[in-house]
Structures are given as structure tokens and as C-alpha cells.
Design a protein around this motif. Sequence first.
Motif, PDB file in Angstrom:
ATOM      1  N   GLU A  18     124.173  52.761  15.579  1.00  8.65           N
ATOM      2  CA  GLU A  18     123.502  52.669  16.772  1.00  8.65           C
ATOM      3  C   GLU A  18     121.893  53.083  16.771  1.00  8.65           C
ATOM      4  OE1 GLU A  18     125.840  55.473  19.035  1.00  8.65           O
ATOM      5  OE2 GLU A  18     127.218  54.152  19.588  1.00  8.65           O
ATOM      6  N   ARG A  19     121.565  53.785  15.766  1.00  9.58           N
ATOM      7  CA  ARG A  19     120.010  53.897  15.760  1.00  9.58           C
ATOM      8  C   ARG A  19     119.379  52.524  15.412  1.00  9.58           C
ATOM      9  NH1 ARG A  19     120.178  58.084  10.698  1.00  9.58           N
ATOM     10  NH2 ARG A  19     121.557  56.290  10.109  1.00  9.58           N
TER      11      ARG A  19
ATOM     12  N   GLU B 169     123.337  52.544  27.901  1.00 10.69           N
ATOM     13  CA  GLU B 169     124.719  52.380  28.470  1.00 10.69           C
ATOM     14  C   GLU B 169     125.738  52.436  27.064  1.00 10.69           C
ATOM     15  OE1 GLU B 169     123.739  49.238  32.074  1.00 10.69           O
ATOM     16  OE2 GLU B 169     124.770  48.536  30.247  1.00 10.69           O
ATOM     17  N   ILE B 170     125.301  52.283  25.937  1.00  6.43           N
ATOM     18  CA  ILE B 170     125.878  52.150  24.799  1.00  6.43           C
ATOM     19  C   ILE B 170     126.097  53.653  24.254  1.00  6.43           C
ATOM     20  CG2 ILE B 170     126.086  51.499  22.265  1.00  6.43           C
ATOM     21  CD1 ILE B 170     124.253  49.060  22.999  1.00  6.43           C
ATOM     22  N   SER B 171     124.958  54.401  24.177  1.00  8.09           N
ATOM     23  CA  SER B 171     125.129  55.811  23.955  1.00  8.09           C
ATOM     24  C   SER B 171     123.813  56.512  24.147  1.00  8.09           C
ATOM     25  CB  SER B 171     125.682  55.979  22.430  1.00  8.09           C
ATOM     26  OG  SER B 171     124.544  55.849  21.602  1.00  8.09           O
ATOM     27  N   ALA B 172     123.656  57.650  24.130  1.00 12.47           N
ATOM     28  CA  ALA B 172     122.728  58.531  24.284  1.00 12.47           C
ATOM     29  C   ALA B 172     121.686  58.287  23.152  1.00 12.47           C
ATOM     30  CB  ALA B 172     122.888  59.866  24.563  1.00 12.47           C
ATOM     31  N   LEU B 173     122.402  58.345  21.913  1.00 13.19           N
ATOM     32  CA  LEU B 173     121.622  58.448  20.501  1.00 13.19           C
ATOM     33  C   LEU B 173     120.849  56.819  20.676  1.00 13.19           C
ATOM     34  CD1 LEU B 173     121.150  59.391  17.859  1.00 13.19           C
ATOM     35  CD2 LEU B 173     122.984  57.752  17.045  1.00 13.19           C
ATOM     36  N   CYS B 174     121.543  55.784  21.116  1.00 15.61           N
ATOM     37  CA  CYS B 174     121.110  54.415  20.979  1.00 15.61           C
ATOM     38  C   CYS B 174     120.059  54.492  22.121  1.00 15.61           C
ATOM     39  CB  CYS B 174     122.022  53.492  21.533  1.00 15.61           C
ATOM     40  SG  CYS B 174     121.967  51.847  21.258  1.00 15.61           S
TER      41      CYS B 174
ATOM     42  N   THR C 243     126.372  47.789  13.159  1.00 14.51           N
ATOM     43  CA  THR C 243     127.021  48.992  14.174  1.00 14.51           C
ATOM     44  C   THR C 243     126.311  50.133  14.140  1.00 14.51           C
ATOM     45  OG1 THR C 243     128.586  49.448  12.490  1.00 14.51           O
ATOM     46  CG2 THR C 243     129.313  47.795  14.307  1.00 14.51           C
TER      47      THR C 243
END
Lengths: 248, 132
Positions: free
Chosen positions: A197-198, A218-223, A195
Amino acid sequence: MWIEWQRWLDQLQRVIGDFAQPLTGAHPLVILPLNILGFWIGLKIYRRIGSPILHPVVGGSLLVFAWLVFMGVDFAAYQRGSGLLYLLLGPAVVALAIPLKQNLSVVRKVGWPLMLGLLVGAVLAPLVAVVIALLLGGSKTVLIALTTKSVTTPVALALAQEMHGIQSLAAGVVAFTGIVGAVFGPGLLRRMNITDERVVGFSMGVNAHAIGTVRALEISALCGAFSALAMGLCGALTALVLPAFVTP
Amino acid sequence: MALLRNLPRWLLGAGLLLAFDLAGRTLVAALALPVPGPVVGMLLLLLALMLYGRVPRGLAEVAEQILRLLVLIFLPATVGIYFLRDLSSGDWVALLAAMVIGTLISFTLTALLLNHLIQRAGTKRNRDSHVD
């Protein structure tokens, strides 16, 4: 220096010259708006439905193809009509340097695990695909097209030209690979309890390039940042190494 | 008015992209490198930006627009896949299997490896901080 410059000017001159031709179904003034319209509608449909299966690469190209068949325009004429867009391919690859530069500080922070992951991922993605195709008896054309499957399209197109592969096959393989990765990737990792995200973002970028990056955003900005970074690095690495292994 | 004021900056950005594209192609042709010219242009630009320290505003804006229109720029190349007739059905099977199964395998392996590496780097750092 001047030979390349001259070649570019010749190309530009030919593209401009095509505008002066009499109006037909394959005239740039018909083809260019067709491309823009196909892209725009494809984007609208994608935004409305939100499924990576209908990524504008798929929707837009299907729309344009349907129109070409309907109007009876062959592919060579269509390509000539799209000359202006082909001129932009080179600068588009160069433009990838900017997000790379902007993300460089992120790489320094995570450092060597990322670099090692990138190295292994960039080798694995084409290798696994080529081995599977080889076992199933794919021809050389297919194998060459598969080697660029996980790099972003402008780089893949440049590579296909370099290795004397079929550009449109390479583009299709890249798009399809990206869709497979973007549709099934995140769910697959969730099932394996990954899980971070990186990790998700980076794997998306290495294996599913720009389409994966859109999904990662869409998952996150970091992702998304990790995906964009992986996409750029993987593209550069593949472009530098691959042509040495694949001899036409 | 705004357009007129911004135009020189954008032209400079577009000119830089084109110049590095041509520089990359020239270098590749001169040294007979087996690498696409635009990719070398990209690396040259990355190097130049690292030396310069920041991204010029016009260049950043032009690049952002181009990257947003990437799908449009390579649409003509993509459409060609529907016109491919000279592949046998065996080729199509190999191609599809390699793309679907291959992508899922390499995706899983990359993620597993990276997850392992990052976690190990993380626990090592934690242990180090305990010693401190």
C-alpha cells in the motif's frame, strides 16, 4: 516587500469594488454562489456515485459551465466575478506546507527509496507525456500545459502563470490526468501483483495528485498518507525545477 | 460564543498563510527566481514549522478548511477549459494521448521502481538482522 503588499491590496480593492457594481449575470453576488453551488452539488453527486470519473472537479465545473452558457456569460466576466476565489489561490498553495510537516516523520522512516522514487517519478510523469505529444505533433501551448500535468492544481496554476502557459488548459490537464490515474491506477498495479500500500499510495500521489489521494484514502489510511506526502513533495520539487527548463 | 473565542486563533492562522504567501512572492521578485511565489512561501512556512517544532492550532485548522475547499478555490480556473477554442484538433489528439497513455506509463514505471527499491531495502534489513 511593500510592492507585493500593495499589489495584493489593489487586487483586494478591485474585488471589493466589483461588489459595488450594478447587479448583472456576472456580478460576484451571482457568480460566487454559483461556484459554491456547483462545487456542493458536484461533491454530492461524487459521494453518491463514488466513481472518480465524476470527481467534483469534473461535475462542478460542468455544472458551472452549463449555467454560464445558459445565461450567456462570457469567461472573462465570469473570471472577474470569481475574483475572491483567485485571491485565495496563493494562501492555498502555502497551506500545503501543513500536511507536509505532519507527514515528515513518515518520510524519514522509509528514507531514500522514497526520495529516489519521487525524483524519478516526478521527472518521468511530465517527460513521458511531453514525448508522446511531441511525437504526435502537439503545439507549444499543449507541451507547456502537459509539463504540469501531475502536480496538484494550485501549484500547476502558479506554474502555468510563471511559464506563460494557459492556466485553464493546465487546470484541465491536471484534472484529467488525476482521473486517469485514480480510475485505472490501482487496478493496473493489482494486475502486476504490486500490493504494497505504500507503493500504491506513493505512485498515486506522484502521478495523480489530489484526485489520486482521494482514491488512495479509500484504499486505506496508510495508502492515503503516502499519496498525500508524494503529492506535496512532487508539487514542491516540480515547482522548483520546472521553470528553469521551460523558457517562455 | 465558540466562534468568538476561536476567531482570533483562526485570524492568526489565515494571517500567517497570507504573510508567507506575500513573503514568498517578495523573495521571488527580489531575487528574480523562476519559481512561483506561493511555492516559495510554502517552503518558507515548512521551514518555519520545522524550526518551531509543531503546527499552531489555528494554522492547522484554517489550513485543513482551505485544503478541503481546494476544488472550489480552483473551480474558476478549471471552467476555462470548456472555453478553449484556439486549439487545433491535432492538438487535442496529442493532448489526450499524452494524458491517457503517458499517465499509465509513468504510473506503472514509478510503481515498479518503488516496489523494487522498497523490497530491496526490506530484504537488506532482514539479512542484517540475521547477522545480528
